[in-house]
Scaffold this motif. Structure first.
Motif, short mmCIF file in Angstrom:
data_model
loop_
_atom_site.label_atom_id
_atom_site.label_comp_id
_atom_site.label_asym_id
_atom_site.label_seq_id
_atom_site.Cartn_x
_atom_site.Cartn_y
_atom_site.Cartn_z
N ILE A 219 6.41 2.25 3.42
CA ILE A 219 7.44 1.42 2.79
C ILE A 219 8.58 1.14 3.76
CG2 ILE A 219 9.22 1.40 0.98
CD1 ILE A 219 7.12 2.97 -0.78
N VAL A 220 9.06 2.17 4.44
CA VAL A 220 10.16 2.00 5.39
C VAL A 220 9.75 1.07 6.53
CG1 VAL A 220 11.59 3.20 7.10
CG2 VAL A 220 11.33 4.16 4.81
N ILE A 221 8.58 1.31 7.10
CA ILE A 221 8.09 0.48 8.21
C ILE A 221 7.91 -0.96 7.75
CG2 ILE A 221 6.15 0.08 9.80
CD1 ILE A 221 5.78 3.21 9.73
N PHE B 74 0.81 -1.21 0.00
CA PHE B 74 0.00 0.00 0.00
C PHE B 74 0.85 1.27 0.00
CE2 PHE B 74 -3.23 -3.08 0.96
CZ PHE B 74 -4.29 -2.62 0.19
N GLY B 75 2.04 1.20 0.56
CA GLY B 75 2.96 2.33 0.47
C GLY B 75 3.43 2.55 -0.96
N ALA B 76 3.80 1.46 -1.64
CA ALA B 76 4.23 1.56 -3.04
C ALA B 76 3.08 2.00 -3.93
CB ALA B 76 4.79 0.22 -3.50
N ASN B 77 1.87 1.59 -3.59
CA ASN B 77 0.70 1.97 -4.39
C ASN B 77 0.50 3.49 -4.39
OD1 ASN B 77 -1.62 1.07 -6.00
ND2 ASN B 77 -2.80 1.97 -4.35
N LYS B 78 0.92 4.16 -3.33
CA LYS B 78 0.78 5.62 -3.29
C LYS B 78 1.65 6.29 -4.35
CE LYS B 78 -0.77 6.10 1.46
NZ LYS B 78 -1.15 4.71 1.65
N PHE B 79 2.69 5.60 -4.82
CA PHE B 79 3.57 6.16 -5.85
C PHE B 79 3.27 5.62 -7.24
CE2 PHE B 79 5.92 6.57 -1.89
CZ PHE B 79 6.29 7.91 -1.95
N PHE B 80 2.91 4.35 -7.33
CA PHE B 80 2.77 3.72 -8.63
C PHE B 80 1.33 3.43 -9.05
CE2 PHE B 80 6.92 2.34 -6.86
CZ PHE B 80 7.72 3.09 -7.70
N GLY B 81 0.39 3.48 -8.13
CA GLY B 81 -1.04 3.35 -8.44
C GLY B 81 -1.42 2.06 -9.13
N VAL C 89 1.70 15.15 1.81
CA VAL C 89 1.19 14.31 2.89
C VAL C 89 1.13 12.84 2.48
CG1 VAL C 89 -0.79 13.79 4.37
CG2 VAL C 89 -0.07 16.15 4.05
N LEU C 90 0.49 12.55 1.37
CA LEU C 90 0.34 11.15 0.95
C LEU C 90 1.69 10.54 0.58
CD1 LEU C 90 -3.00 11.32 -1.07
CD2 LEU C 90 -2.63 10.57 1.29
N LYS C 91 2.59 11.34 0.04
CA LYS C 91 3.92 10.84 -0.30
C LYS C 91 4.71 10.48 0.97
CE LYS C 91 4.13 13.29 -4.64
NZ LYS C 91 4.56 14.47 -5.34
N ILE C 92 4.62 11.32 1.99
CA ILE C 92 5.32 11.05 3.24
C ILE C 92 4.74 9.79 3.89
CG2 ILE C 92 5.73 11.88 5.60
CD1 ILE C 92 7.44 13.27 3.48
N ASN D 294 -13.79 11.41 -0.08
CA ASN D 294 -13.11 11.83 -1.31
C ASN D 294 -12.58 13.26 -1.17
OD1 ASN D 294 -12.35 11.33 -4.10
ND2 ASN D 294 -13.89 12.90 -4.60
N ASN D 295 -13.38 14.14 -0.60
CA ASN D 295 -12.93 15.52 -0.38
C ASN D 295 -11.69 15.56 0.52
OD1 ASN D 295 -15.05 16.44 -1.93
ND2 ASN D 295 -16.33 16.98 -0.19
N PHE D 296 -11.71 14.76 1.57
CA PHE D 296 -10.58 14.71 2.50
C PHE D 296 -9.32 14.21 1.79
CE2 PHE D 296 -8.08 12.42 5.75
CZ PHE D 296 -7.80 13.48 6.59
N MET D 297 -9.44 13.11 1.05
CA MET D 297 -8.28 12.56 0.34
C MET D 297 -7.79 13.51 -0.73
SD MET D 297 -7.50 9.89 1.93
CE MET D 297 -6.25 9.22 0.87
N THR D 298 -8.70 14.20 -1.40
CA THR D 298 -8.31 15.18 -2.41
C THR D 298 -7.52 16.31 -1.77
OG1 THR D 298 -10.23 14.64 -3.77
CG2 THR D 298 -9.18 16.75 -4.19
N SER D 299 -7.95 16.76 -0.60
CA SER D 299 -7.24 17.85 0.07
C SER D 299 -5.86 17.38 0.54
CB SER D 299 -8.04 18.42 1.24
OG SER D 299 -8.18 17.48 2.27
#
Length: 121
Positions: free
Chosen positions: A57-59, A17-24, A48-51, A36-41
């Motif tokens: 991924i690190v954990i 799920f960490g990798a999915n944030k980068f590669f989808g 935020v989502l990248k961190i 959806n509004n919260f995730m969009t913000s």
């Protein structure tokens, strides 16, 4: 053996799920409007989502390598609580995965409790 299985399972979940944030590679489900509004913000911040993805991924890697496990679980605690609260308040239909992560994290914190005792003395 049980602790090892839980640690490895949680590590894999976090890496994926960490990798999915980068590669989808896992399509995101349709979210309710407020979720959806919260995730969009969060996405609009640009960081935020990248961190969170990097932390997952690190954990996950630390858990899989059995390195600094107690530290990794400490880093994961606020993330897993926020995932759980997000689904509890904004997307209750998706709470299953959040519960799984929180329960696995809780089990491992319990199993590694001797590493935390000094924090509470």
């Amino acid at each position: 053996m049980f602790t090892k299985i839980v640690r490895i399972l949680l590590g894999i979940i976090l890496l994926v799920f960490g990798a999915n944030k980068f590669f989808g590679f896992i399509p995101l489900p349709e979210l309710p409007e407020q979720a959806n509004n919260f995730m969009t913000s969060l996405g609009a911040t640009g960081y935020v989502l990248k961190i969170v993805g990097v932390l997952e991924i690190v954990i996950g890697a630390l858990l899989l390598m059995k390195k600094w496990v107690a530290f990794a679980l400490t880093l994961l605690a606020p993330i897993s609580i926020n995932i759980l609260l997000f689904h509890l308040f904004l997307d209750v239909n998706g709470i299953g995965g959040a519960l799984l992560v929180a329960i696995l994290n809780g089990i491992l914190i319990y199993k590694y409790w001797t590493h935390y005792k000094s924090l509470f003395q």
